[in-house]
Motif scaffolding. Structure first.
Motif, mmCIF file in Angstrom:
data_model
loop_
_atom_site.group_PDB
_atom_site.id
_atom_site.type_symbol
_atom_site.label_atom_id
_atom_site.label_comp_id
_atom_site.label_asym_id
_atom_site.label_seq_id
_atom_site.Cartn_x
_atom_site.Cartn_y
_atom_site.Cartn_z
ATOM 1 N N HIS A 1 0.862 -1.189 0.000
ATOM 2 C CA HIS A 1 0.000 0.000 0.000
ATOM 3 C C HIS A 1 0.901 1.243 0.000
ATOM 4 O O HIS A 1 1.029 1.956 1.005
ATOM 5 N N LEU A 2 1.516 1.496 -1.142
ATOM 6 C CA LEU A 2 2.571 2.509 -1.207
ATOM 7 C C LEU A 2 2.035 3.929 -1.080
ATOM 8 O O LEU A 2 2.666 4.785 -0.439
ATOM 9 N N GLN A 3 0.886 4.216 -1.697
ATOM 10 C CA GLN A 3 0.342 5.568 -1.606
ATOM 11 C C GLN A 3 -0.026 5.921 -0.173
ATOM 12 O O GLN A 3 0.319 7.003 0.327
ATOM 13 N N GLU A 4 -0.742 4.990 0.486
ATOM 14 C CA GLU A 4 -1.097 5.230 1.887
ATOM 15 C C GLU A 4 0.160 5.366 2.739
ATOM 16 O O GLU A 4 0.222 6.180 3.672
ATOM 17 N N GLY A 5 1.189 4.557 2.402
ATOM 18 C CA GLY A 5 2.441 4.629 3.147
ATOM 19 C C GLY A 5 3.122 5.971 2.994
ATOM 20 O O GLY A 5 3.650 6.528 3.967
#
Length: 584
Positions: A536-540
Motif C-alpha cells: 500500500h505505497l500511496q497510503e504509506g
C-alpha cells in the motif's frame, strides 16, 4: 463588544474537508481542483445557503461554515452527506469523494469576515475524528439537538483533541431515525462484577473535584484487590462523569452487575462520603450509607466503604477476610493532595499534561521524599517520554524512570501500580525477564488491573510472544471497555500482528487506534513500514509525510534506539522506513 474592542459572539461552526485530498492532488492535481469546484458550486454552497449558513473560510480541501443555530449546522451537514452519497452511487469507485465533518457550538472572535477562537478550533478537531462520510459533534451541539431532528447520535466518550487543553465529549451523527444507538452490551463475567462511578463533588469549592475523584480511585483500587470480584477500571467508569445515567444501560455497556455511586463533601478539616450500591439488572438499591470524619481519617473512611460494599455483594465474606489495599499511605496530607491533582494528568497521555503532573509530583516529593505512589507516577512521566517519542534524551529519561521506580518499589513492595510501573521501566531498558517478574506479581496482587494487563501485552510484543500479547490486550480492554486511552491497546494489537508478519491486520488495528486518537502519531513508526511491506505505497507515503511533519529530525538510528522490539521485528520496521525514505 468585549473588553479591548474584541468582538465576540456565540456560533455553531461546521468544519468539513475532503478525505484523501493529498493523495488525490499527488495523482491528479488538475482533476482534484476541478472536483472541488464542482462540489462547491453544485452541492456545498447551495445546501449551506439553504440552511442559513455562511462560508467564512475555504481551506483548500474544505470549508469552515458559520451558523446561528446548532440545529441548522447539523441539518446542513446531514444534507451534504446525503447528497454526497447519492453522487457517489452513480460513479465508479475511483471517482467517489468522501467528506468528514465536525460541528461545535461555542464562543468565537470576529475579525472582519473571519472567525477565530476556541469554538472554531474544536470544530476542526472534531472533523479529524469523523469517519469518511461521517459527522462528529461536541456535547454542546448534542444537547441543543434533543428532539429537534430525526437523526441518532452515538456517544464516543471524552476525547483528547490536539491543542485543546481539556477533554471534549464527542458524539457521532447517525443519519437514521429511531432510537439512539447505544454501545454494544457486554456479557457479565462469571463472578460478581462492579464499576465505581465518579462521585459527585458536593463541596462549595468546585476545584475540589480532584479530591472526589481521588476517593473513587482509592475505593476502586481496594475493590480491585479482591480476587473474587471483577472490577472495571477507573478510566472507563469516568466516561460517565457529569452525566445523568441509566444504571441498567451502564450495566450493559460495562458488563457489570453492580454500580457504586456516591458523593463527597469536604469542608474545612471534615469530610463526608455517601455511597449507594445498585443492582444494574433490576435498578434496585441494595446498600446505602454515609461516612463522616476528620480529613486525617480519609483512608479509614474509604476502607469502611470498601468493606461495606464487599459485604453487601458477598454477605458470606467476613470483614477480616476483606483484603485492604496495601498501598502505603502518605504521612503528609499536603503530599497526598499534590498526587491527587497529578493523577489524571499522568494518565492523560498528553505531553503538556504529563509535564504539569511531574511538577506536582516533584512538589509532593519535596514534602515527602519517600512517598511510593508519587515516586512511581514520576517514574512513569519519565518513561512516557521514551515510549511516546516525546524526547531526544532517551538514555537520561530511561535512567530516571528506572531509578524512581526502583526507589518506590523498595519502600512499597506489594502495591500493584508500583510494581507495574517498575515492570514498565525495566521494559524500556530492555530487561524483559525482570520486567516480566514485576508485572506478573502486580497482576497476582490485582487481577483487575487493566493497565497492568496493558503493559504485560506490550512486554510480550517486545519479547516476541504476539498471541499472548493479544490475549492480554483484550483482557485489558474488557476490564476498561470505554477507556479514552484504549487506543494504546489497539496499537499493541497492531504491533503484535506486525510481529507475526500480518501487515494488513497491523494496518487495520493501527488505523482503528488512530481514529480513536488522531494525534498519537508515534505509532506511525510501525504503521508506515506495514503499508510498504503490504504494497500500500500511496497510503504509506501519506503516512510517512505526516510522520515527518511531526518528527522532522527522525532518523533510522533514532527509531532503532527508541523502539525495544525483537531484532527480527526491528529489521522489518527499519527496512520499511528506508523504503519510505527515512534517512539513516
Amino acid at each position: 463588544m468585549a473588553e479591548g474592542g474584541i468582538r465576540r459572539r456565540l456560533a455553531a461552526i461546521l468544519a468539513a474537508d475532503m478525505v484523501g485530498f493529498s493523495r488525490r492532488m499527488a495523482n491528479d492535481e488538475a482533476g482534484t481542483v476541478a472536483v472541488l469546484k464542482e462540489l462547491r458550486d453544485s452541492l456545498l454552497d447551495p445546501i449551506v445557503h439553504q440552511h442559513q449558513g455562511r462560508i467564512f473560510k475555504a481551506t483548500g480541501d474544505g470549508v469552515l461554515v458559520e451558523f446561528q443555530s446548532a440545529v441548522d449546522a447539523v441539518a446542513c451537514a446531514v444534507g451534504i452527506q446525503r447528497k454526497m452519497q447519492q453522487r457517489n452511487n452513480g460513479l465508479s469507485g475511483d471517482h467517489h469523494v468522501a467528506m468528514r465533518m465536525g460541528i461545535n457550538l461555542g464562543d468565537v472572535i470576529v475579525e472582519g469576515d473571519d472567525i477565530l477562537g476556541d469554538g472554531v478550533n474544536v470544530a476542526a478537531r472534531l472533523e479529524a475524528l469523523a469517519q469518511p462520510g461521517g459527522i462528529c459533534v461536541s456535547a454542546k451541539v448534542h444537547e441543543e439537538m434533543s428532539g429537534k431532528m430525526d437523526v441518532s447520535f452515538e456517544d464516543m466518550g471524552n476525547q483528547s483533541l490536539k491543542n485543546i487543553d481539556r477533554a471534549v465529549r464527542v458524539y457521532s451523527v447517525t443519519d437514521e431515525p429511531g432510537t439512539p444507538r447505544q454501545r454494544p452490551s457486554l456479557a457479565l463475567p462469571d463472578k460478581p462484577s462492579i464499576a465505581v462511578l465518579p462521585f459527585n463533588n458536593m463541596s462549595s469549592d468546585s476545584e475540589q473535584e480532584y479530591f472526589a475523584d481521588g476517593v473513587v480511585e482509592e475505593i476502586t483500587t481496594a475493590l480491585s484487590r479482591m480476587r473474587w470480584l471483577f472490577v472495571i477500571a477507573r478510566n472507563s467508569a469516568f466516561v460517565y462523569k457529569r452525566r445523568a445515567v441509566d444504571v441498567k444501560q451502564v450495566g450493559r455497556e460495562l458488563g457489570v452487575r453492580y454500580l457504586l455511586e456516591g458523593s463527597v463533601r469536604k469542608a474545612g478539616e471534615r469530610v463526608r462520603i455517601a455511597g449507594q450500591l445498585i443492582d444494574t439488572t433490576t435498578g434496585s438499591h441494595i446498600w446505602a450509607d454515609r461516612f463522616e470524619g476528620a480529613l486525617t481519617d480519609i483512608f479509614d473512611l474509604q476502607d469502611r466503604i470498601t468493606e461495606s460494599v464487599a459485604g453487601a455483594i458477598q454477605p458470606t465474606i467476613l470483614s477480616a477476610e476483606i483484603e485492604r489495599s496495601s498501598r502505603k499511605r502518605p504521612e503528609s496530607f499536603a503530599a497526598y493532595d499534590y498526587v491527587l491533582r497529578a493523577f489524571p494528568l499522568v494518565w492523560s497521555l498528553e505531553r503538556s499534561q504529563s509535564h504539569i503532573a511531574q511538577t506536582l509530583l516533584e512538589r509532593a516529593l519535596d514534602i515527602e521524599p519517600g512517598y511510593p505512589l508519587a515516586l512511581s507516577l514520576a517514574a512513569w512521566c519519565h518513561a512516557q517520554r521514551v515510549v511516546y517519542n516525546w524526547t531526544e534524551e532517551l538514555a537520561e529519561e530511561r535512567t530516571q524512570a528506572l531509578r524512581l521506580a526502583q526507589r518506590a518499589a523498595s519502600i512499597s513492595q506489594d502495591d500493584p501500580m508500583v510494581l507495574a510501573i517498575l515492570g514498565a521501566a525495566h521494559t524500556i531498558v530492555r530487561d524483559y525477564r525482570i520486567a516480566g517478574e514485576h508485572l506478573a506479581k502486580s497482576l497476582t496482587l490485582d487481577p483487575n488491573y487493566a493497565w497492568g494487563w496493558n503493559r504485560s501485552g506490550w512486554l510480550n510484543v517486545h519479547r516476541g510472544q504476539p498471541d499472548l500479547a493479544i490475549e492480554q490486550f483484550e483482557r485489558a480492554m474488557r476490564l476498561s471497555p470505554l477507556d479514552p486511552a484504549g487506543f494504546v491497546c489497539l496499537f499493541g494489537i497492531s504491533d503484535a500482528h506486525f510481529l507475526k508478519g500480518n501487515y494488513l491486520d497491523t494496518i487495520a488495528w493501527g488505523e482503528k487506534g488512530l481514529r480513536r486518537h488522531p494525534d498519537a502519531d508515534w505509532h506511525l513508526r510501525v504503521l508506515v513500514p506495514a503499508y510498504f511491506h503490504s504494497g500500500h505505497l500511496q497510503e504509506g507515503q501519506i503516512a510517512f509525510r505526516k510522520m515527518m511533519e511531526r518528527y522532522p529530525a527522525l532518523t533510522i538510528a533514532k527509531v532503532a534506539d527508541a523502539l525495544p522490539f525483537s531484532p527480527d521485528m526491528m529489521t522489518r520496521i527499519l527496512d520499511g522506513l528506508r523504503k519510505a525514505g527515512l534517512p539513516e
